[in-house]
Design a protein around this motif. Structure first.
Motif, PDB file in Angstrom:
ATOM      1  N   GLY A 160      21.153  17.930 -45.350  1.00  0.00           N
ATOM      2  CA  GLY A 160      22.369  17.647 -46.090  1.00  0.00           C
ATOM      3  C   GLY A 160      22.428  16.208 -46.577  1.00  0.00           C
ATOM      4  N   ARG A 161      21.980  15.265 -45.730  1.00  0.00           N
ATOM      5  CA  ARG A 161      21.908  13.873 -46.177  1.00  0.00           C
ATOM      6  C   ARG A 161      20.978  13.744 -47.377  1.00  0.00           C
ATOM      7  N   ILE A 162      19.853  14.431 -47.302  1.00  0.00           N
ATOM      8  CA  ILE A 162      18.899  14.383 -48.408  1.00  0.00           C
ATOM      9  C   ILE A 162      19.496  15.036 -49.649  1.00  0.00           C
ATOM     10  N   ALA A 163      20.194  16.160 -49.477  1.00  0.00           N
ATOM     11  CA  ALA A 163      20.826  16.829 -50.618  1.00  0.00           C
ATOM     12  C   ALA A 163      21.876  15.926 -51.264  1.00  0.00           C
ATOM     13  N   LEU A 164      22.659  15.237 -50.449  1.00  0.00           N
ATOM     14  CA  LEU A 164      23.662  14.323 -50.985  1.00  0.00           C
ATOM     15  C   LEU A 164      23.002  13.202 -51.786  1.00  0.00           C
ATOM     16  N   ALA A 165      21.978  12.580 -51.215  1.00  0.00           N
ATOM     17  CA  ALA A 165      21.272  11.505 -51.924  1.00  0.00           C
ATOM     18  C   ALA A 165      20.638  12.032 -53.206  1.00  0.00           C
ATOM     19  N   TYR A 166      20.098  13.247 -53.154  1.00  0.00           N
ATOM     20  CA  TYR A 166      19.486  13.853 -54.337  1.00  0.00           C
ATOM     21  C   TYR A 166      20.537  14.083 -55.419  1.00  0.00           C
ATOM     22  N   GLY A 167      21.686  14.640 -55.027  1.00  0.00           N
ATOM     23  CA  GLY A 167      22.747  14.892 -55.998  1.00  0.00           C
ATOM     24  C   GLY A 167      23.240  13.623 -56.664  1.00  0.00           C
ATOM     25  N   LEU A 168      23.327  12.547 -55.890  1.00  0.00           N
ATOM     26  CA  LEU A 168      23.743  11.266 -56.456  1.00  0.00           C
ATOM     27  C   LEU A 168      22.677  10.699 -57.387  1.00  0.00           C
ATOM     28  N   ALA A 169      21.412  11.003 -57.123  1.00  0.00           N
ATOM     29  CA  ALA A 169      20.319  10.511 -57.961  1.00  0.00           C
ATOM     30  C   ALA A 169      20.156  11.331 -59.238  1.00  0.00           C
ATOM     31  N   TYR A 170      20.470  12.639 -59.174  1.00  0.00           N
ATOM     32  CA  TYR A 170      20.272  13.530 -60.328  1.00  0.00           C
ATOM     33  C   TYR A 170      21.534  14.363 -60.569  1.00  0.00           C
ATOM     34  N   PRO A 171      22.671  13.722 -60.814  1.00  0.00           N
ATOM     35  CA  PRO A 171      23.944  14.463 -60.880  1.00  0.00           C
ATOM     36  C   PRO A 171      24.041  15.446 -62.045  1.00  0.00           C
ATOM     37  N   SER A 172      23.361  15.183 -63.137  1.00  0.00           N
ATOM     38  CA  SER A 172      23.480  16.062 -64.306  1.00  0.00           C
ATOM     39  C   SER A 172      22.803  17.410 -64.085  1.00  0.00           C
ATOM     40  N   GLU A 173      21.921  17.502 -63.079  1.00  0.00           N
ATOM     41  CA  GLU A 173      21.193  18.743 -62.835  1.00  0.00           C
ATOM     42  C   GLU A 173      21.832  19.606 -61.753  1.00  0.00           C
ATOM     43  N   VAL A 174      22.658  18.999 -60.903  1.00  0.00           N
ATOM     44  CA  VAL A 174      23.187  19.703 -59.730  1.00  0.00           C
ATOM     45  C   VAL A 174      24.557  20.298 -60.050  1.00  0.00           C
ATOM     46  N   GLN A 175      24.643  21.634 -60.001  1.00  0.00           N
ATOM     47  CA  GLN A 175      25.884  22.337 -60.322  1.00  0.00           C
ATOM     48  C   GLN A 175      26.884  22.331 -59.179  1.00  0.00           C
ATOM     49  N   GLY A 176      26.385  22.264 -57.971  1.00  0.00           N
ATOM     50  CA  GLY A 176      27.240  22.283 -56.803  1.00  0.00           C
ATOM     51  C   GLY A 176      26.457  21.850 -55.585  1.00  0.00           C
ATOM     52  N   LEU A 177      27.175  21.313 -54.605  1.00  0.00           N
ATOM     53  CA  LEU A 177      26.549  20.719 -53.426  1.00  0.00           C
ATOM     54  C   LEU A 177      27.227  21.281 -52.182  1.00  0.00           C
ATOM     55  N   ILE A 178      26.420  21.803 -51.249  1.00  0.00           N
ATOM     56  CA  ILE A 178      26.937  22.335 -49.990  1.00  0.00           C
ATOM     57  C   ILE A 178      26.298  21.555 -48.859  1.00  0.00           C
ATOM     58  N   LEU A 179      27.131  20.866 -48.100  1.00  0.00           N
ATOM     59  CA  LEU A 179      26.670  20.028 -47.000  1.00  0.00           C
ATOM     60  C   LEU A 179      27.127  20.639 -45.692  1.00  0.00           C
ATOM     61  N   GLU A 180      26.184  20.982 -44.840  1.00  0.00           N
ATOM     62  CA  GLU A 180      26.500  21.549 -43.535  1.00  0.00           C
ATOM     63  C   GLU A 180      26.205  20.506 -42.455  1.00  0.00           C
ATOM     64  N   SER A 181      27.246  20.085 -41.759  1.00  0.00           N
ATOM     65  CA  SER A 181      27.101  19.153 -40.629  1.00  0.00           C
ATOM     66  C   SER A 181      26.249  17.950 -41.016  1.00  0.00           C
ATOM     67  N   SER A 182      26.645  17.285 -42.089  1.00  0.00           N
ATOM     68  CA  SER A 182      25.860  16.181 -42.635  1.00  0.00           C
ATOM     69  C   SER A 182      26.708  14.924 -42.728  1.00  0.00           C
ATOM     70  N   SER A 183      26.035  13.788 -42.823  1.00  0.00           N
ATOM     71  CA  SER A 183      26.747  12.518 -42.956  1.00  0.00           C
ATOM     72  C   SER A 183      26.360  11.838 -44.255  1.00  0.00           C
ATOM     73  N   TYR A 184      27.092  10.773 -44.576  1.00  0.00           N
ATOM     74  CA  TYR A 184      26.756   9.942 -45.737  1.00  0.00           C
ATOM     75  C   TYR A 184      25.951   8.722 -45.305  1.00  0.00           C
ATOM     76  N   GLY A 185      25.496   8.719 -44.058  1.00  0.00           N
ATOM     77  CA  GLY A 185      24.720   7.610 -43.544  1.00  0.00           C
ATOM     78  C   GLY A 185      25.540   6.751 -42.599  1.00  0.00           C
ATOM     79  N   VAL A 186      24.853   5.946 -41.808  1.00  0.00           N
ATOM     80  CA  VAL A 186      25.507   5.012 -40.898  1.00  0.00           C
ATOM     81  C   VAL A 186      25.753   3.715 -41.666  1.00  0.00           C
ATOM     82  N   CYS A 187      27.004   3.243 -41.645  1.00  0.00           N
ATOM     83  CA  CYS A 187      27.371   2.156 -42.556  1.00  0.00           C
ATOM     84  C   CYS A 187      27.570   0.802 -41.888  1.00  0.00           C
TER      85      CYS A 187
END
Length: 288
Positions: free
Chosen positions: A113-140
């Motif tokens: 899910g972390r990888i999917a989130l980073a991928y979606g942010l990197a290629y937003p025009s290609e991703v129609q929808g994002l499903i994150l299961e038990s994922s984080s946005y990283g340790v800040c």
């Protein structure tokens, strides 16, 4: 781009394919496809592989399952470089492009899910929808990142020294997975088998290259995330329930589902409820 399919043919109708090894920049990635319809690219969690999705069927979608680098039947290079997030995202994008997809959904569990989130942010025009299961946005927080990095380095060294049998026992005993003790023995055996299939250096390099201690903090980018997003977590997973609340606070457009009676891995602990949540989210997007 350095992409080469084992049978030397570009996929023109991927819904008829069942499995494939594709070489990207001299590294082999293993994929499987099941179902028909709009593609949804699925990323598994740490020490798992694509068979984690075996009980999930999604309506009107073809599930494109990927063994991430260092896992499953994909290559497990000894060099740490391919495991870094920039290289990983570039390889996955080349892989998806090779499969012929230009618009698709992403589904990721935990690390995936972390990888999917980073991928979606990197290629937003290609991703129609994002499903994150038990994922984080990283340790800040700086101190928290340093502690997590130390933990990742310790675990990477321990895995290489003590082996995957030790790792499986250590990982299985984490409080995060306590609810899995209630699963049937057959399911628990499959989870253990997937973990035991790993190579020590593959797990270690994953922790060092893209573990939470080095993964970038993406929190500031959640507010402006325009991709339709569903966040799923289990009722008993207190840590990720709080993280799910953070996602909603940061971006009220994000939808959220809490699966009752399960912990960190809801798609294995209650696949029917997980499917219902995902199908409801995808159905709304596909019909709009």
């Amino acid at each position: 781009m350095g992409v080469f399919a084992e049978d030397s043919a570009r996929i023109t109708n991927p819904q008829h394919r069942t499995s494939r090894l594709i070489t990207i920049e001299n590294l082999k990635y293993y994929t499987e496809v099941k179902g028909f319809g709009q593609p949804i690219i699925c990323f598994h969690g740490f020490a798992e592989n694509l068979s984690t999705w075996e009980f999930i069927q999604l309506n009107d979608c073809q599930m494109v399952l990927v063994d991430l680098i260092g896992h499953g039947h994909s290559e497990k290079p000894h060099s740490p470089e391919p495991y870094s997030l920039p290289n990983l995202l570039r390889h996955l994008h080349e892989l998806i492009d090779h499969l012929g997809f230009t618009r698709y959904f992403l589904l990721g569990y935990s690390m995936g899910g972390r990888i999917a989130l980073a991928y979606g942010l990197a290629y937003p025009s290609e991703v129609q929808g994002l499903i994150l299961e038990s994922s984080s946005y990283g340790v800040c927080h700086v101190d928290s990142r340093a502690r997590r990095r130390q933990q990742d380095v310790w675990l990477a060294e321990a895995i290489q020294e003590k082996g995957v049998e030790w790792f499986n026992q250590y990982w299985s005993n984490l409080d995060l997975f306590a609810s899995q003790n209630q699963l049937p023995q057959e399911i628990r055996s499959k989870i253990n088998a997937r973990r035991l299939q790993n190579a020590p250096h593959g797990l270690a390099n994953t922790l060092l290259g893209s573990g939470q201690g080095i993964f970038p903090c993406l929190k500031d980018q959640i507010t402006d995330l325009s991709i339709p997003t569903l966040y799923i977590n289990g009722e008993y997973d207190e840590k990720y329930k709080k993280i799910g609340q953070d996602f909603i606070k940061l971006n009220p457009q994000i939808k959220r589902e809490i699966i009752p009676g399960v912990g960190h891995n809801s798609h294995i602990e209650n696949p029917a409820a997980f499917q219902e949540a995902v199908n409801g989210f995808l159905g709304g997007l596909l019909s709009s």
